[in-house]
Structure formats: C-alpha cells, structure tokens
Design an enzyme around this catalytic site. Sequence first.
Site, PDB file in Angstrom:
ATOM      1  N   ASP A  70      -3.738 -19.221   7.041  1.00  0.00           N
ATOM      2  CA  ASP A  70      -3.116 -18.267   6.536  1.00  0.00           C
ATOM      3  C   ASP A  70      -1.978 -17.261   7.134  1.00  0.00           C
ATOM      4  OD1 ASP A  70      -3.936 -19.616   4.551  1.00  0.00           O
ATOM      5  OD2 ASP A  70      -5.012 -18.288   2.988  1.00  0.00           O
ATOM      6  N   ASP A 146       4.632 -10.693   0.940  1.00  0.00           N
ATOM      7  CA  ASP A 146       5.256  -9.552   0.099  1.00  0.00           C
ATOM      8  C   ASP A 146       5.988  -9.750   1.481  1.00  0.00           C
ATOM      9  OD1 ASP A 146       3.364  -8.709   2.384  1.00  0.00           O
ATOM     10  OD2 ASP A 146       1.829  -8.809   1.076  1.00  0.00           O
ATOM     11  N   ARG A 173       5.218   8.875  -6.347  1.00  0.00           N
ATOM     12  CA  ARG A 173       5.295   8.790  -4.320  1.00  0.00           C
ATOM     13  C   ARG A 173       3.663   8.621  -4.173  1.00  0.00           C
ATOM     14  NH1 ARG A 173       3.121  14.794  -4.451  1.00  0.00           N
ATOM     15  NH2 ARG A 173       3.586  14.923  -1.902  1.00  0.00           N
ATOM     16  N   ASP A 175       1.204   5.847  -1.048  1.00  0.00           N
ATOM     17  CA  ASP A 175       1.114   5.985   0.251  1.00  0.00           C
ATOM     18  C   ASP A 175       1.812   4.461   0.436  1.00  0.00           C
ATOM     19  OD1 ASP A 175      -1.048   7.510   0.816  1.00  0.00           O
ATOM     20  OD2 ASP A 175      -2.301   5.527   1.346  1.00  0.00           O
ATOM     21  N   GLN A 246       3.534  -9.446   9.738  1.00  0.00           N
ATOM     22  CA  GLN A 246       4.163  -9.781  10.515  1.00  0.00           C
ATOM     23  C   GLN A 246       4.785  -9.053  11.861  1.00  0.00           C
ATOM     24  OE1 GLN A 246       3.699 -13.947  10.173  1.00  0.00           O
ATOM     25  NE2 GLN A 246       1.655 -13.763   9.983  1.00  0.00           N
TER      26      GLN A 246
END
Length: 297
Positions: A70, A146, A173, A175, A246
């Site tokens: 993928d 994404d 707030r 990660d 990537q």
Amino acid sequence: MNPFRRIGVIGKRRQPNTQLLQDVCTAIADLGCEVLLESNPALKNARSVEQVSRDVIGQTCELVVVVGGDGTLLDVGRALAPTGVPILGVNQGRLGFMVDIPPATMQETLAVIINGEYEIEDRLLLSARMRRNGGDPGPERLAVNDVVIRNQATIRMIEFETWLGEEFISNHRADGVIVSSPTGSTAYALSGGGPLLHPSLSAMAIIPICPHTLSDRPVVVGGDKLIKIVVHGADRTQAMVTFDGQTSELLKSGDTVEVRSAGCSLRMIHPAGHSYFRILRDKLRWGSDQLPTQERV
C-alpha cells in the site's frame, strides 16, 4: 470496458522484487501490450523492457500496474493522480488494502483486466496547503490517505484549534490530529479510533490523536468543505505535518494547515466482482466463522 494496450509498471523504489516485476512485465507483454517500466538502478538488468521516468509513464500510458504494498501505491497515487491514469495494484507487501491482486493469481487476473473486464473506481484525494503565521498559502500537497499533525517529541501534547471553513469547531490538546480521506479510514485513522468511510463517499474525518479531553471525538464532514487547523505553541512542542506518513514539513506556532478535497481523484482499477467489504472481512478478520455459505472456503 475498453482494453489497455500501453501499460506502465512501477515497483518499490527500495528493494523491489525484481523477479515479480519481471514476471508482471512478461505477462503483460505476452498479452500483446507495450510495457514501460519505471527506471530504477536495481532493475538495470531487466530483460527486454524499456525503462522510462515516472513522468513519461503518467503522460503516455493507459494503465499503471503498481507492484508493491500500500505504501508504494500511496507514493505512485500522489504523483500520478493529476494525470488521470488508472492504477492497478499487485501485492508485494503484507496487509494490502489497496493492492488487491495476489502474485499467485497475477497472470490470470492481468489477462482478464487488460482485455477489458474490470471495475473502475474514483477515490477522493486530499489537498493540503500551509499558511505560515497567517501569510499566503504555500504550494499544494496531495495525500491519498491522510494529513497528520503531531508532535515530534512523543511525550508532549500539542495545542491546536479546528475550523470548518469560517465556523469554529473547538480548541484541542492532544498528541495530534488526523484528517483522513475515505481511503485512509482503514489506515492510521482506524488505529486512532476513527470511523470507517466507504470509498464512494465524498467525505473527510477529523480524528484527534489521544486527546486530553476524552469527549473530544472524531467528526466526519463533507468532502466539499475546508478544514483549517491552527497550531499553537509549536516552537516548544516541535509539531510537524505529514502526508500519507511519507513526506513532512515542520510547523511553528501560528501556522495553519488547510485541507480540502483535491481537484483530481485517484482512479483505481479492480478485478470484476471486487468487494470493499470482502477486503475488510479478509484483512480485519470480521466474522470469519459467520460468512454466507457461498463465501466460505
């Protein structure tokens, strides 16, 4: 459907499966088609196959066969989607949500598809632009799966606000945050607790990553909307934005990432009878002991 006669083949840029690539090229040539293979130093000894650049493949081929996982298809998809050339995946990887032809049936499946028996599917692509500290938008960056904003310092949260066009959504707030296409809903977004979106949908999902407030849940919006994410305090939290995991860029406090559907789509080819839900059952092990009788092995 129309048959294909000029076909490009693209493999993994690093550690390509040279034997599988050669087998794919041979199978296509044996069907009377012209084959163009993407240039790669690892393939310098490929027999009887013309090697050209990816740009030439995108501009001149009627179909592109991607041999890899993928991740390889994501890379090729971002590069070639603007050309409109359809992409077919042969799975050299592991999970393979998008590259849906196994090597064991590659020859038979290619023969059927190249002769005109296939299904074609257009999938929504994401388009992202960065505004540095409220300035003009930068160049467009495409993403198949994404656009993710998160902290490089993994033990610290980042602060950001989300907008849908000019309508304020919330302060966060967490990660980080994932903006996912329907294709990406089975990738990082799924691990982050996001919903599965059928590939036919024109929609995007906004998924906070490990939010501080447990009620901060994923939101699905229309594909015609503009999502804006404004980052705060990034100078000390080392925020960055990545595209399909990537490629990436660093973000500073006050920077805005704008995400919307792209002006082009990712055109994919599947074997006749392709079923999205069959792939989910297979890859995610859904109800394997409760399949309809005709689908049991």
